[in-house]
Design an enzyme around this catalytic site. Structure first.
Site, PDB file in Angstrom:
ATOM      1  N   GLU A 169      11.947   6.720  -0.442  1.00  0.00           N
ATOM      2  CA  GLU A 169      11.787   5.363  -0.708  1.00  0.00           C
ATOM      3  C   GLU A 169      13.370   4.735  -0.292  1.00  0.00           C
ATOM      4  O   GLU A 169      13.226   3.401  -0.484  1.00  0.00           O
ATOM      5  CB  GLU A 169      11.141   5.024  -1.500  1.00  0.00           C
TER       6      GLU A 169
ATOM      7  N   LYS B  47      -2.606  -0.761  -3.364  1.00  0.00           N
ATOM      8  CA  LYS B  47      -2.244   0.148  -2.187  1.00  0.00           C
ATOM      9  C   LYS B  47      -3.461  -0.077  -1.128  1.00  0.00           C
ATOM     10  O   LYS B  47      -4.478   0.657  -1.739  1.00  0.00           O
ATOM     11  CB  LYS B  47      -1.750   1.473  -2.504  1.00  0.00           C
TER      12      LYS B  47
END
EC number: 4.2.1.11
Length: 425
Positions: free
Chosen positions: A204, A334
């Site tokens: 990330e 999410k």
């Protein structure tokens, strides 16, 4: 409203070099929308099913079956439906799938179409996506929860905690908060370099130095915040994604060289919250440790955000149970955990009505798609987690939020410190 004329999907690549689904929806007025589907590395067992092909191709990770399901089944089912009826469209796909976890057609197939439909409808209405979904009151820019040290399943750094984040809370605009976060990120690289540690990156965009403990990683970040000219706790706070299910084995938490009970882990977190300006702890316990979550929330939930990711998996049914039991006090959002926009909307709405906070989130496997940036504003989440200010798949979301802030002009409000009502630091 314009009707759906054609639905199409293709296989594209995500940020980890794995295939994923991209869906396109065309309407009869010429409008169109396209959306790429993300994928996680540390996935909850209760998530909607991501359909992969298996076999040798792409090491079994191909998504041609999911693509075929869009092109041969979902497209025919949705043809002729009005694109602005998102709830009807999502319900039609859920019914067509016929399983509890979307395993027949694949949540990756269904979600791609769900997002592309919303984008096409927004295009038809002549509105930006955040305004189309959120209406005239969508004006709050989220705090960027920037993952600047990667551990756990996202890196080979040796530290058990998966994400160490900074939350720039003491600023008046999103653009200033983003600037501060980027400056701390660059300061952290210098701090890590000075200590002779690796500045390699995790999935990330955060650094993945080999550090001996959670405290050692937090100390690096606190030093970087100060080096960048900011005050820890006032200007920039800290947050953790523990992803504890990843190190839960045989009924124990295998954390930092020891075996711990849920009660012992709770004491670890209580000490960390007392020692550092931590505003949020995500997935502090194993995803089915309901009793542990209830006890932890009672112990420290009045002063820190306890976020359910694998624990809630953006699922309204699990969230409802958590609210009833007073387990956690925040939900990570999410879209691919549940598989449709409608169910995502319902989860966020339920959370907010119960006084829970919400954090819109990317996955470790991302594309250039920026839907979650618009959703964070549309759903008034107040927080977004989309990685470090590095790697184009992460920065794309931040850049979209900059565009939204500019478009809103004087109406834009940065959530800042108000996003964390429990934080007393």
């Amino acid at each position: 409203m314009a009707e759906i004329m054609h639905v199409f999907a293709r296989e594209i690549m995500d940020s980890r070099g794995n295939p994923t689904v991209e869906a396109e929806v065309f309407l009869d007025d010429g409008s169109h929308g396209v959306a790429g589907v993300p994928s996680g590395a540390s996935t909850g067992v209760h998530e909607a099913h991501e359909l992969r092909d298996g076999g040798d191709r792409y090491l079994g990770k191909g998504v041609l079956k999911a693509v075929e399901n869009v092109n041969e089944e979902i497209g025919d089912e949705l043809a002729g439906l009005e694109a602005d009826d998102q709830r009807l469209i999502d319900a039609a796909m859920i019914k067509l799938d016929g399983t509890e976890n979307k395993s027949r057609l694949g949540a990756n197939a269904i979600l791609g179409v769900s997002m592309a439909v919303a984008k096409a409808a927004a295009d038809s209405a002549g509105l930006p996506l955040f305004r189309y979904i959120g209406g005239p009151n969508a004006h709050v820019l989220p705090v960027p929860m920037m993952n600047i040290i990667n551990g756990g399943a996202h890196a080979d750094s040796g530290v058990d905690v998966q994400e160490f984040m900074i939350a720039p809370i003491g600023f008046d605009s999103f653009s200033e908060a983003l600037r501060a976060g980027a400056e701390v990120y660059h300061a952290l690289k210098k701090v890590i370099n000075e200590k002779g540690l690796s500045t390699g990156l995790g999935d990330e965009g955060g650094f993945a130095p080999s550090v001996e403990s959670t405290r050692a990683a937090l100390d690096l970040i606190v030093e970087a915040i100060k080096k960048a000219g900011f005050e820890p706790g006032k200007d920039i706070a800290l947050a953790l994604d523990v992803a504890s299910s990843e190190f839960f084995k045989d009924g124990k938490y295998h954390f930092e060289g020891g075996e711990h009970t849920a009660e012992e882990m709770a004491n670890v977190y209580a000490e960390l919250v007392d020692e550092y300006p931590i505003v949020s702890i995500e997935d502090p316990l194993q995803e089915d440790d309901w009793d542990g979550y209830v006890a932890l929330t009672a112990q420290i939930g009045d002063k820190v955000q306890i976020v359910g990711d694998d624990f809630f998996v953006t699922n309204p049914a699990r969230l409802k149970e958590g609210i009833a039991k007073k387990a956690a006090n925040s939900i990570l959002v999410k879209v691919n955990q549940i598989g449709t926009l409608t169910e995502t909307f319902d989860a966020v709405d339920m959370a907010h009505r119960a006084g829970y906070t919400s954090m819109m989130s990317h996955r470790s496997g991302e594309t250039e798609d920026t839907t979650i940036a618009d959703l964070a504003v549309a759903l008034n989440c107040g927080q977004i987690k989309t990685g470090a200010p590095a790697r184009s798949d992460r920065v794309a979301k931040y850049n979209q939020l900059l565009r939204i802030e500019q478009l809103l002009g004087d109406a834009a409000v940065y959530a800042g410190r108000s996003a964390f009502p429990r934080f007393q630091g």
